[in-house]
Design an enzyme around this catalytic site. Sequence first.
Site, PDB file in Angstrom:
ATOM      1  N   HIS A   1       0.835  -1.209   0.000  1.00 19.16           N
ATOM      2  CA  HIS A   1       0.000   0.000   0.000  1.00 19.16           C
ATOM      3  C   HIS A   1       0.867   1.256   0.000  1.00 19.16           C
ATOM      4  O   HIS A   1       0.686   2.145  -0.844  1.00 19.16           O
ATOM      5  CB  HIS A   1      -0.913  -0.009   1.226  1.00 19.16           C
ATOM      6  CG  HIS A   1      -1.744   1.223   1.384  1.00 19.16           C
ATOM      7  ND1 HIS A   1      -3.065   1.280   0.996  1.00 19.16           N
ATOM      8  CD2 HIS A   1      -1.458   2.449   1.895  1.00 19.16           C
ATOM      9  CE1 HIS A   1      -3.534   2.496   1.242  1.00 19.16           C
ATOM     10  NE2 HIS A   1      -2.579   3.221   1.798  1.00 19.16           N
ATOM     11  N   GLU A   2       1.788   1.336   0.933  1.00 16.45           N
ATOM     12  CA  GLU A   2       2.616   2.540   1.027  1.00 16.45           C
ATOM     13  C   GLU A   2       3.505   2.694  -0.200  1.00 16.45           C
ATOM     14  O   GLU A   2       3.792   3.824  -0.625  1.00 16.45           O
ATOM     15  CB  GLU A   2       3.447   2.517   2.315  1.00 16.45           C
ATOM     16  CG  GLU A   2       2.635   2.576   3.592  1.00 16.45           C
ATOM     17  CD  GLU A   2       1.701   3.776   3.661  1.00 16.45           C
ATOM     18  OE1 GLU A   2       2.039   4.827   3.069  1.00 16.45           O
ATOM     19  OE2 GLU A   2       0.649   3.668   4.298  1.00 16.45           O
TER      20      GLU A   2
ATOM     21  N   HIS B   1       1.754   4.650  -2.810  1.00 23.41           N
ATOM     22  CA  HIS B   1       1.952   6.095  -2.638  1.00 23.41           C
ATOM     23  C   HIS B   1       3.321   6.514  -3.185  1.00 23.41           C
ATOM     24  O   HIS B   1       3.456   7.565  -3.828  1.00 23.41           O
ATOM     25  CB  HIS B   1       1.894   6.466  -1.158  1.00 23.41           C
ATOM     26  CG  HIS B   1       0.521   6.470  -0.557  1.00 23.41           C
ATOM     27  ND1 HIS B   1      -0.517   7.203  -1.085  1.00 23.41           N
ATOM     28  CD2 HIS B   1       0.021   5.848   0.550  1.00 23.41           C
ATOM     29  CE1 HIS B   1      -1.596   7.037  -0.330  1.00 23.41           C
ATOM     30  NE2 HIS B   1      -1.296   6.222   0.663  1.00 23.41           N
TER      31      HIS B   1
ATOM     32  N   HIS C   1       3.302   6.861  -6.857  1.00 22.29           N
ATOM     33  CA  HIS C   1       2.624   8.101  -7.224  1.00 22.29           C
ATOM     34  C   HIS C   1       3.603   9.272  -7.128  1.00 22.29           C
ATOM     35  O   HIS C   1       3.678  10.131  -8.024  1.00 22.29           O
ATOM     36  CB  HIS C   1       1.425   8.301  -6.294  1.00 22.29           C
ATOM     37  CG  HIS C   1       0.397   9.249  -6.808  1.00 22.29           C
ATOM     38  ND1 HIS C   1      -0.743   9.571  -6.089  1.00 22.29           N
ATOM     39  CD2 HIS C   1       0.298   9.956  -7.959  1.00 22.29           C
ATOM     40  CE1 HIS C   1      -1.471  10.423  -6.786  1.00 22.29           C
ATOM     41  NE2 HIS C   1      -0.856  10.679  -7.919  1.00 22.29           N
TER      42      HIS C   1
END
Length: 682
Positions: A469-470, A473, A476
Site C-alpha cells: 500500500h505505502e 503512494h 505516485h
Amino acid sequence: MTDATAFNPLLAPSPLPYGIPDYAAIEPGHYLPAFTQAFAEHRAEIEAIASSPDEPTFANTVEALERAGDLLDRVSRAFYTVNSADATSAIQEIEETLAPLMSAHADAIALDGRLFARITAIRDRLDELDLTPEQRRLVERLHIEAAHAGAALDDAAKERLTALNARLSVLTSRFEKNLLADTNDLAVVVDDVAELDGLGAGELSAAADAARERGLDGTHVITLTLFTGHPYLASLTSRDARRRLLEASRSRAHRGNANDNSETVREIVRLRAERAELLGYASHAAYVTSDETAGTPEAVQALLRELAVPAARNAQREKAALQRIAGDAPVEAHDWAFLTEKVRQAEYDIDTAALRPWFEAERVLHDGVFRAAQELYGLAFRERADLPGYHPEVRTFEVIDADGAPLGLYLLDLYTRDTKRGGAWMNSLVAQSDLRGTRPVVVNNLNVVKPGAGQPTLLTLDNVTTLFHEFGHALHGLFAHVTYPHFAGTAVHRDFVEFPSQVNEMWILWPEILAAYAVHHETGEPLPAEVVERLRASEAFNKGFETSEYLAAAWLDQAWHSLSSAEAAAVTDVAAFEAAALAEIGLDDPAVPTRYSSTYFQHVFAGGYSAGYYSYIWAEVLDADTVEWFRENGGLVRANGDRFRSRLLGVGGAKDPLEAYRDFRGRDADIAPLLTRRGLGG
C-alpha cells in the site's frame, strides 16, 4: 540543543545526488536557524511579487510564486520527515517552537490581499491568455485555494483567522506529542513469559529487547500500534493478556492519563468549527469537502450510512460464528481476532500466524514489491548505502526507469521505535518539478516490530499489505511528472490520494508475484498452492468487522467535524460524544470497537485527514473498479502499467482527478466491485 549556526548544511542545496538532505551533517541545532533564514527569504520573494507595479501576468505572479520559497521547502521537508519518524526530545522541542511560526508564515502569504488581487486578475483573463493546460489549472487552483484559505476576508476576520490557525497548530502538535508519550508509557509489561504463549521467536525477542531498552531486564514489553486492534491479539492464547493489551491500546491519552488529549480534542473541534464559520461554512466538514471530489459532507455521510447497515449486519453474523467457538463466555473485543483465527482455520484451514515464515521482509521487498513494479512499469532498484538516511535503519534505493534513466530515490524506514509516530505513511523529501529542476525522493515509513539480533524479520500478511500500500503512494510520488511544484507527487485531493496506493495492493496475491516472494525463509519451499487458493477464497472473510471498525472511525471524524462552534462548545465529555455518535449510525457494538478512538485518532487531530478519514472508502470505489479493469485487460503487463502511469499516476495534481480517472477507465467508477469485495451487496 547544539549551537550549530557556524556551519549550517541546510542553508545551501544538498551536494548529494537527487538533493537528498545530508543528514550525516545535519544536527538538531541547524533547523531553527535555517527556518529563520528561510522565512525571511520567502517573505522577501513574496513581497517583491505582491508589491510589483507591473500588470499581473502568469510569469511575474503565478510562476514567480512557484519559484519562491525553495529554501523553506527544502528545510521543511528535511525537518518534518525527521519529526514524524525520529522525534527525539530535541526534535520535539523544535517542533513546539516552530508550529506557530509556520502557521503565521503560511497565513501571511495565504491572506495577502495584494497577491489574491493579482491572482484574481489573471484568473479573470484566463481565456485571453496562451497557457498550457497545466498552467491554466495552476491559476485556477491558486485562486480556489487562496479563497478557501480566507484571502477574501476583511482585515478583522483575517486577524481572527490567523489567531485560530496559530492556536490550532499548537494544539495539533500537543496532541501528537501526548499520544507518542502515552503510547510509550502504556506499553504492556509482562513478567511471566507464559502469558505470551502464541507469539513466535521473533516476537518474543522483540519484546525482550523492548524491555531491556526500558531497563526492565527479565521481563517482556509489548509496544502499542496506532490503531485499536493490536496484531498480537490474534495469537496470544492468554485471554487476560489479550484484555490487558486491548485496554492499554484503548486507554491512550484518555481522561485521567498524564498525557490526556480529551481537552485538546474539544478545543481543536471548537476552533476548527469557528474557523469554518468565519470562512462562510456551516462546519469544518463542509469547509473541507467543498474542495474535495466528494463536494459536501452530505455526500460523504450518505455513502457511510449506505455501507454501515450491511457492514454491521455482517459483523453480527461473524460474531455469532465466534460465539459458537467461545462457548458460554460472551465474545468481547479482545477475543475477536483470536477467535477469528480459529474460525478461519476451521472454515478455510488457514492459520495466518503460521504464514509468517513465508513472508521474510527482504524477500517481500525485492521479489514482491519491487518485482511487481518491475513487471508493470519496467523499474529497477539499486541500493545506495552511500546515501545517508535520517536514522541508521533507513535504507536508500535508487530507482531506474524503463529506459535506463535515473528516476529518483526511494527510502524505506521499516521498523518501529519509541521516537516514531504510529501507523504507516509516505512523504516526499524532494518533490519533482521541471521548473526547479528536481527529481523525486520519497520515503515509506512502517512500524514493524524489529526482531532480536540474528532473527529474521518475518512479516504478517497485514504488514505485507501495508508495504504494498505505502509503496503505491511512493510510485505516485515517483511517477508524477509536472512542471510546477504545486502539482508534484501526491499533491491531489485528499479523497483521491489513497486510490493509487490501494490499487497497488492487488499484486499481493497475483500468482507470479506471490510465487516469487512467498518462499519459506528456512527451507526455500514456496507457499503451498492449496494454501494460496484458500487465501484467495478467504479474501472476503471477516470483512464485516474490518468494514465496521473503519466506518466507525470515519463516522466519528464526520460527527466531530460536522458540529457548529456552539455545538462543539457544548460537548463536555469526549467519551460520551463518541458513544452517542457511534450509536446513531449503529456501529456501537462493544465487541467491534472503532479503529481509532478520539484521543488517539492521529489522522484527524494531528494529521491531514480532518473531516477526510472517509477518503479510504471513497477512493476504494475507484480502486475496486480499477482492479476489475486490470483483470479484464491482462493484469500484470507493461501496456497496462504504462496506461495507468501515463493517465493517472504521471499527471500528479496537474489534472482534475476524476477527469484523469475517466481518461484512464473510459467512464466514471462503478461502486458494484467495492460492494462485492466487501460482501456488502444484496
